[in-house]
Design a protein around this motif. Structure first.
Motif, mmCIF file in Angstrom:
data_model
loop_
_atom_site.group_PDB
_atom_site.id
_atom_site.type_symbol
_atom_site.label_atom_id
_atom_site.label_comp_id
_atom_site.label_asym_id
_atom_site.label_seq_id
_atom_site.Cartn_x
_atom_site.Cartn_y
_atom_site.Cartn_z
ATOM 1 N N HIS A 1 15.672 -9.279 9.247
ATOM 2 C CA HIS A 1 14.530 -9.945 8.628
ATOM 3 C C HIS A 1 13.273 -9.807 9.482
ATOM 4 C CE1 HIS A 1 17.001 -12.801 5.820
ATOM 5 N NE2 HIS A 1 17.191 -11.514 5.566
ATOM 6 N N ARG A 2 13.415 -9.814 10.808
ATOM 7 C CA ARG A 2 12.270 -9.680 11.696
ATOM 8 C C ARG A 2 11.587 -8.321 11.490
ATOM 9 N NH1 ARG A 2 8.905 -12.811 13.363
ATOM 10 N NH2 ARG A 2 7.599 -11.274 12.327
ATOM 11 N N LEU A 3 12.382 -7.290 11.382
ATOM 12 C CA LEU A 3 11.823 -5.954 11.205
ATOM 13 C C LEU A 3 11.170 -5.801 9.836
ATOM 14 C CD1 LEU A 3 14.589 -3.827 12.956
ATOM 15 C CD2 LEU A 3 12.258 -4.182 13.729
ATOM 16 N N LEU A 4 11.758 -6.402 8.806
ATOM 17 C CA LEU A 4 11.142 -6.350 7.485
ATOM 18 C C LEU A 4 9.786 -7.060 7.492
ATOM 19 C CD1 LEU A 4 14.233 -7.029 5.197
ATOM 20 C CD2 LEU A 4 12.828 -4.963 5.206
ATOM 21 N N LEU A 5 9.730 -8.226 8.125
ATOM 22 C CA LEU A 5 8.469 -8.956 8.193
ATOM 23 C C LEU A 5 7.401 -8.163 8.945
ATOM 24 C CD1 LEU A 5 9.766 -12.576 8.907
ATOM 25 C CD2 LEU A 5 8.575 -11.799 6.835
ATOM 26 N N ASP A 6 7.801 -7.500 10.011
ATOM 27 C CA ASP A 6 6.842 -6.686 10.768
ATOM 28 C C ASP A 6 6.289 -5.563 9.890
ATOM 29 O OD1 ASP A 6 7.203 -8.242 12.994
ATOM 30 O OD2 ASP A 6 8.576 -6.849 13.995
ATOM 31 N N GLU A 7 7.169 -4.949 9.095
ATOM 32 C CA GLU A 7 6.732 -3.861 8.223
ATOM 33 C C GLU A 7 5.796 -4.388 7.137
ATOM 34 O OE1 GLU A 7 6.520 0.022 6.581
ATOM 35 O OE2 GLU A 7 7.098 -0.740 8.531
ATOM 36 N N TRP A 8 6.141 -5.507 6.531
ATOM 37 C CA TRP A 8 5.290 -6.071 5.478
ATOM 38 C C TRP A 8 3.942 -6.516 6.029
ATOM 39 C CZ3 TRP A 8 9.773 -9.616 3.414
ATOM 40 C CH2 TRP A 8 10.729 -8.817 2.778
ATOM 41 N N GLN A 9 3.949 -7.043 7.245
ATOM 42 C CA GLN A 9 2.676 -7.408 7.884
ATOM 43 C C GLN A 9 1.801 -6.180 8.059
ATOM 44 O OE1 GLN A 9 4.452 -9.972 11.264
ATOM 45 N NE2 GLN A 9 2.316 -10.641 11.104
ATOM 46 N N ARG A 10 2.418 -5.083 8.469
ATOM 47 C CA ARG A 10 1.651 -3.849 8.679
ATOM 48 C C ARG A 10 1.052 -3.363 7.360
ATOM 49 N NH1 ARG A 10 2.287 1.669 9.191
ATOM 50 N NH2 ARG A 10 4.416 1.638 8.405
ATOM 51 N N CYS A 11 1.837 -3.424 6.282
ATOM 52 C CA CYS A 11 1.321 -3.005 4.975
ATOM 53 C C CYS A 11 0.166 -3.897 4.536
ATOM 54 C CB CYS A 11 2.439 -3.036 3.936
ATOM 55 S SG CYS A 11 3.701 -1.766 4.165
ATOM 56 N N THR A 12 0.287 -5.188 4.816
ATOM 57 C CA THR A 12 -0.795 -6.114 4.482
ATOM 58 C C THR A 12 -2.064 -5.751 5.239
ATOM 59 O OG1 THR A 12 0.776 -7.910 4.048
ATOM 60 C CG2 THR A 12 -1.504 -8.528 4.475
ATOM 61 N N SER A 13 -1.918 -5.450 6.532
ATOM 62 C CA SER A 13 -3.083 -5.100 7.346
ATOM 63 C C SER A 13 -3.713 -3.785 6.898
ATOM 64 C CB SER A 13 -2.690 -5.022 8.823
ATOM 65 O OG SER A 13 -1.826 -3.929 9.065
ATOM 66 N N LEU A 14 -2.921 -2.907 6.284
ATOM 67 C CA LEU A 14 -3.436 -1.630 5.780
ATOM 68 C C LEU A 14 -4.145 -1.801 4.433
ATOM 69 C CD1 LEU A 14 -0.403 0.719 6.612
ATOM 70 C CD2 LEU A 14 -2.668 0.789 7.663
ATOM 71 N N GLY A 15 -4.039 -2.982 3.853
ATOM 72 C CA GLY A 15 -4.698 -3.240 2.576
ATOM 73 C C GLY A 15 -3.932 -2.756 1.372
ATOM 74 N N VAL A 16 -2.615 -2.551 1.516
ATOM 75 C CA VAL A 16 -1.802 -2.108 0.385
ATOM 76 C C VAL A 16 -1.683 -3.248 -0.620
ATOM 77 C CG1 VAL A 16 0.441 -1.220 -0.341
ATOM 78 C CG2 VAL A 16 -0.512 -0.551 1.875
ATOM 79 N N ASP A 17 -1.832 -2.940 -1.895
ATOM 80 C CA ASP A 17 -1.753 -3.939 -2.956
ATOM 81 C C ASP A 17 -0.290 -4.272 -3.238
ATOM 82 O OD1 ASP A 17 -1.979 -5.548 -5.149
ATOM 83 O OD2 ASP A 17 -2.857 -4.018 -6.475
ATOM 84 N N VAL A 18 0.129 -5.501 -2.918
ATOM 85 C CA VAL A 18 1.529 -5.895 -3.092
ATOM 86 C C VAL A 18 1.916 -5.925 -4.570
ATOM 87 C CG1 VAL A 18 1.114 -8.378 -3.227
ATOM 88 C CG2 VAL A 18 3.267 -7.544 -2.276
ATOM 89 N N ALA A 19 0.942 -6.058 -5.470
ATOM 90 C CA ALA A 19 1.220 -6.092 -6.904
ATOM 91 C C ALA A 19 1.195 -4.705 -7.541
ATOM 92 C CB ALA A 19 0.215 -6.999 -7.610
ATOM 93 N N MET A 20 1.062 -3.685 -6.721
ATOM 94 C CA MET A 20 0.984 -2.315 -7.233
ATOM 95 C C MET A 20 2.235 -1.976 -8.046
ATOM 96 S SD MET A 20 0.337 1.027 -4.854
ATOM 97 C CE MET A 20 -0.176 2.603 -5.519
ATOM 98 N N SER A 21 2.042 -1.365 -9.211
ATOM 99 C CA SER A 21 3.182 -1.020 -10.056
ATOM 100 C C SER A 21 3.227 0.447 -10.449
ATOM 101 C CB SER A 21 3.177 -1.880 -11.328
ATOM 102 O OG SER A 21 1.978 -1.654 -12.069
ATOM 103 N N LYS A 22 2.129 1.152 -10.222
ATOM 104 C CA LYS A 22 2.090 2.590 -10.522
ATOM 105 C C LYS A 22 1.497 3.327 -9.335
ATOM 106 C CE LYS A 22 3.065 3.313 -15.086
ATOM 107 N NZ LYS A 22 2.562 4.067 -16.241
ATOM 108 N N ALA A 23 2.144 4.428 -8.958
ATOM 109 C CA ALA A 23 1.671 5.199 -7.809
ATOM 110 C C ALA A 23 0.332 5.868 -8.114
ATOM 111 C CB ALA A 23 2.702 6.265 -7.452
ATOM 112 N N ARG A 24 -0.448 6.049 -7.059
ATOM 113 C CA ARG A 24 -1.680 6.812 -7.212
ATOM 114 C C ARG A 24 -1.337 8.287 -7.374
ATOM 115 N NH1 ARG A 24 -5.467 3.957 -2.551
ATOM 116 N NH2 ARG A 24 -5.197 1.814 -3.320
ATOM 117 N N ARG A 25 -2.185 8.982 -8.108
ATOM 118 C CA ARG A 25 -1.907 10.387 -8.413
ATOM 119 C C ARG A 25 -3.105 11.246 -8.059
ATOM 120 N NH1 ARG A 25 0.284 12.472 -14.314
ATOM 121 N NH2 ARG A 25 0.773 14.631 -13.704
ATOM 122 N N LEU A 26 -2.840 12.374 -7.407
ATOM 123 C CA LEU A 26 -3.915 13.301 -7.057
ATOM 124 C C LEU A 26 -4.477 13.915 -8.329
ATOM 125 C CD1 LEU A 26 -2.432 13.004 -4.301
ATOM 126 C CD2 LEU A 26 -2.895 15.423 -3.912
#
Length: 304
Positions: A40-65
């Motif tokens: 659980h500690r490692l998962l929280l660290d990863e989720w914190q990092r994604c939050t700091s990167l500004g990733v949208d947690v509600a994202m449901s469709k991948a971005r496409r080139l």
């Protein structure tokens, strides 16, 4: 040496516990300083990092080139495609009826090829935008098989709510990086994605095996490239017996040089002196692979 444990390899999957932790984390109800089990500690660290990167947690469709950018990237990865697709197709022939898809991406996480179960492939495209040209780097899509394998530089198995974005919670992804012949440069990712209810431990071992098979073919190709470049260097050395000649690989690093003190010192100081030497070179000639698969390096005639 065994790989370092990550949140995705080496821990028993805890579906309900992780889902509860994910919900409380996103509701701001988790004390991040509290002592927790390593998983659980490692998962929280990863989720914190994604939050700091500004990733949208509600994202449901991948971005496409866009189409042109995707074609540019695909054209730049012909060696990876030519090396990988025969192996992917061969392995796929043994997975008929298995509800999953194999995904090949380039080094940044852009999907180049998808194969596998037609129903899963259609669902993945409609539900999550998993299509050729979609981008799965962690900075864009949070934790996921492809992006996390790139970030961790090792195999990962991201299951259900271990993903940061809620839109990916319906998937289970096992992925392994494909390294170049140097064993350090990540060229791409091979991933097996299936629905979360069809979690398969064996998928990770399969993807590691596929990645290693691709790497073996890449290594053979690199060795053939090197031999082709050395033949060209030998021809140039005979043509210019009184001049200094260098052979450079596709990355611009010296592979062979005229056996004298000047060249030896130049190669030793290549990081500093290489650019100046190339700028003042008398002649530079690219060397192409005999099969037309691309450039294998260059021969440089140095100025006196």
């Amino acid at each position: 040496m065994a790989p370092t444990p990550t949140p995705y390899v080496g821990y028993a999957k805890d579906v309900r516990g992780v889902r509860s932790l994910w919900e409380r984390f996103n509701a701001g109800l988790v004390d991040l300083d509290e002592r927790r089990q390593p998983y659980h500690r490692l998962l929280l660290d990863e989720w914190q990092r994604c939050t700091s990167l500004g990733v949208d947690v509600a994202m449901s469709k991948a971005r496409r080139l866009n189409h042109d950018e995707f074609l540019r990237r695909r054209d730049a990865e012909q060696l990876l495609l030519q090396t990988s697709l025969p192996i992917v197709q061969q392995v796929g022939s043994f997975l008929v009826g298995v509800p999953g898809i194999m995904i090949l991406t380039e080094r940044t996480g852009t999907v180049l090829h998808i194969s596998g179960d037609a129903r899963v492939r259609e669902r993945a495209a409609d539900l999550s935008g998993i299509v050729e040209g979609s981008a799965w780097g962690e900075t864009l899509a949070g934790t996921n098989g492809v992006g996390t394998a790139i970030a961790a530089r090792q195999p990962v198995h991201v299951y259900a709510s271990e993903h940061f974005c809620e839109g990916w919670h319906t998937w289970s992804c096992a992925a392994a990086p494909i390294f170049d012949a140097d064993g350090q440069t990540v060229l791409g990712i091979i991933d097996f994605t299936t629905v979360d209810s069809d979690f398969r431990d064996q998928a990770l071992g399969l993807m590691v095996s596929v990645a290693q098979s691709i790497q073996a073919r890449l290594s053979l190709h690199r060795e053939l490239e090197r031999r082709c470049l050395l033949v060209a260097f030998g021809d140039a050395a005979r043509r210019y017996p009184h001049d200094d000649v260098l052979a450079l690989d596709p990355a611009g690093q010296p592979v062979a040089h005229t056996p004298n003190e000047r060249c030896r010192q130049l190669v030793e100081r290549w990081a500093v002196a290489g650019h100046e030497a190339l700028q003042s070179a008398l002649r530079r000639q690219d060397v192409d692979a005999p099969d037309g698969s691309g450039r294998v390096g260059a021969i440089v005639l140095l100025a006196r």
